[in-house]
Design a protein around this motif. Structure first.
Motif, mmCIF file in Angstrom:
data_model
loop_
_atom_site.group_PDB
_atom_site.id
_atom_site.type_symbol
_atom_site.label_atom_id
_atom_site.label_comp_id
_atom_site.label_asym_id
_atom_site.label_seq_id
_atom_site.Cartn_x
_atom_site.Cartn_y
_atom_site.Cartn_z
ATOM 1 N N SER A 123 4.381 -0.103 -0.691
ATOM 2 C CA SER A 123 4.775 1.077 -1.462
ATOM 3 C C SER A 123 4.963 2.303 -0.567
ATOM 4 N N ARG A 124 5.859 3.184 -0.959
ATOM 5 C CA ARG A 124 6.107 4.413 -0.205
ATOM 6 C C ARG A 124 4.849 5.259 -0.094
ATOM 7 N N THR A 125 4.077 5.265 -1.164
ATOM 8 C CA THR A 125 2.844 6.052 -1.168
ATOM 9 C C THR A 125 1.899 5.577 -0.072
ATOM 10 N N MET A 126 1.772 4.258 0.101
ATOM 11 C CA MET A 126 0.889 3.718 1.139
ATOM 12 C C MET A 126 1.465 3.998 2.523
ATOM 13 N N LYS A 127 2.769 3.913 2.673
ATOM 14 C CA LYS A 127 3.374 4.214 3.975
ATOM 15 C C LYS A 127 3.096 5.669 4.373
ATOM 16 N N LYS A 128 3.210 6.576 3.438
ATOM 17 C CA LYS A 128 2.913 7.992 3.716
ATOM 18 C C LYS A 128 1.437 8.172 4.074
ATOM 19 N N PHE A 129 0.568 7.420 3.411
ATOM 20 C CA PHE A 129 -0.860 7.505 3.693
ATOM 21 C C PHE A 129 -1.150 7.060 5.128
ATOM 22 N N VAL A 130 -0.517 5.978 5.561
ATOM 23 C CA VAL A 130 -0.701 5.498 6.938
ATOM 24 C C VAL A 130 -0.192 6.551 7.925
ATOM 25 N N ASP A 131 0.924 7.181 7.622
ATOM 26 C CA ASP A 131 1.435 8.259 8.488
ATOM 27 C C ASP A 131 0.405 9.373 8.626
ATOM 28 N N ARG A 132 -0.239 9.721 7.522
ATOM 29 C CA ARG A 132 -1.249 10.787 7.553
ATOM 30 C C ARG A 132 -2.506 10.326 8.298
ATOM 31 N N LEU A 133 -2.863 9.053 8.180
ATOM 32 C CA LEU A 133 -4.017 8.518 8.929
ATOM 33 C C LEU A 133 -3.784 8.636 10.430
ATOM 34 N N ALA A 134 -2.549 8.421 10.840
ATOM 35 C CA ALA A 134 -2.205 8.458 12.267
ATOM 36 C C ALA A 134 -2.442 9.844 12.870
ATOM 37 N N GLU A 135 -2.476 10.863 12.034
ATOM 38 C CA GLU A 135 -2.692 12.233 12.518
ATOM 39 C C GLU A 135 -4.171 12.567 12.684
ATOM 40 N N LEU A 136 -5.058 11.707 12.189
ATOM 41 C CA LEU A 136 -6.496 11.969 12.246
ATOM 42 C C LEU A 136 -7.133 11.385 13.496
ATOM 43 N N ASP A 137 -8.295 11.899 13.827
ATOM 44 C CA ASP A 137 -9.118 11.327 14.884
ATOM 45 C C ASP A 137 -10.099 10.377 14.196
ATOM 46 N N LEU A 138 -9.652 9.153 13.981
ATOM 47 C CA LEU A 138 -10.453 8.186 13.229
ATOM 48 C C LEU A 138 -11.587 7.616 14.063
ATOM 49 N N LYS A 139 -12.748 7.466 13.443
ATOM 50 C CA LYS A 139 -13.874 6.790 14.075
ATOM 51 C C LYS A 139 -13.801 5.294 13.812
ATOM 52 N N ALA A 140 -13.031 4.940 12.805
ATOM 53 C CA ALA A 140 -12.935 3.526 12.413
ATOM 54 C C ALA A 140 -12.521 2.675 13.603
ATOM 55 N N LYS A 141 -13.145 1.547 13.691
ATOM 56 C CA LYS A 141 -12.827 0.604 14.750
ATOM 57 C C LYS A 141 -12.077 -0.599 14.196
ATOM 58 N N ASN A 142 -12.213 -0.817 12.897
ATOM 59 C CA ASN A 142 -11.623 -1.991 12.264
ATOM 60 C C ASN A 142 -10.789 -1.601 11.055
ATOM 61 N N ALA A 143 -9.768 -2.405 10.801
ATOM 62 C CA ALA A 143 -8.916 -2.199 9.631
ATOM 63 C C ALA A 143 -8.488 -3.557 9.113
ATOM 64 N N ALA A 144 -8.192 -3.609 7.831
ATOM 65 C CA ALA A 144 -7.686 -4.829 7.214
ATOM 66 C C ALA A 144 -6.628 -4.434 6.196
ATOM 67 N N VAL A 145 -5.747 -5.384 5.900
ATOM 68 C CA VAL A 145 -4.614 -5.136 5.023
ATOM 69 C C VAL A 145 -4.537 -6.238 3.976
ATOM 70 N N PHE A 146 -4.197 -5.834 2.741
ATOM 71 C CA PHE A 146 -3.937 -6.811 1.685
ATOM 72 C C PHE A 146 -2.835 -6.269 0.788
ATOM 73 N N GLY A 147 -2.279 -7.152 -0.018
ATOM 74 C CA GLY A 147 -1.235 -6.714 -0.930
ATOM 75 C C GLY A 147 -1.033 -7.708 -2.049
ATOM 76 N N THR A 148 -0.293 -7.265 -3.060
ATOM 77 C CA THR A 148 0.061 -8.126 -4.184
ATOM 78 C C THR A 148 1.573 -8.305 -4.192
ATOM 79 N N TYR A 149 2.009 -9.453 -4.681
ATOM 80 C CA TYR A 149 3.436 -9.764 -4.724
ATOM 81 C C TYR A 149 3.702 -10.723 -5.869
ATOM 82 N N SER A 150 4.956 -10.776 -6.311
ATOM 83 C CA SER A 150 5.358 -11.778 -7.297
ATOM 84 C C SER A 150 6.359 -12.714 -6.636
#
Length: 155
Positions: free
Chosen positions: A65-92
């Motif tokens: 979704s466009r909303t999630m893509k924009k969220f990832v763009d905004r995450l890229a601007e942060l100084d994240l402490k997170a070391k791990n990430a995971a991804v999931f999605g739904t589809y038909s």
């Protein structure tokens, strides 16, 4: 204490249900602080406080979704402490191991957040038709995915 957040985008509630079941699997380990949030209501500034970030989006015409893509763009601007990430999605559509929208979200994460360890393989949850519901037998995969996420970053 390890802190994990699951952030999802959902139009019909299927991705939200998947997120809740993933969180259930994460919580089975105990001693993990968890949070869940709808992408449009999640405070982006607080994302820097988490050790692991799990993102989920529905397939919108072969892409996350466009909303999630924009969220990832905004995450890229942060100084994240997170070391791990995971991804999931739904589809038909026909059953497949990993949906192409999930693959695109993975690639986006790898490109824009290269310091994160992307836990793989990602999870694709099949829904019946565009509005759902989630196909029978898919929700246990979400709980197992939550367990796998914790297992990978705890070892």
């Amino acid at each position: 204490m390890v802190k994990v957040i699951v952030v999802y985008d959902s139009k019909y509630g299927n991705t939200k249900l998947a997120a809740e079941n993933i969180l259930e699997g994460i919580r089975e380990f105990g001693e993990i602080e968890t949070a869940i949030g709808y992408v449009k209501e999640t405070d982006i500034e607080k994302m820097a406080d988490y050790d692991a970030i799990v993102l989920g989006a529905p397939n919108h015409m072969g892409r996350p979704s466009r909303t999630m893509k924009k969220f990832v763009d905004r995450l890229a601007e942060l100084d994240l402490k997170a070391k791990n990430a995971a991804v999931f999605g739904t589809y038909s559509g026909r059953a497949r191991p990993v949906d192409r929208a999930v693959k695109k979200l993975e690639k986006m994460m790898e490109k824009k957040l290269p310091n994160l360890n992307l836990i793989s393989p990602s999870l694709s949850i099949r829904v019946k038709g565009i509005p759902g519901p989630i196909v029978e037998g898919e929700l246990p995969k979400c709980v197992n995915f939550g367990k796998k996420i914790v297992g990978q970053f705890r070892s």
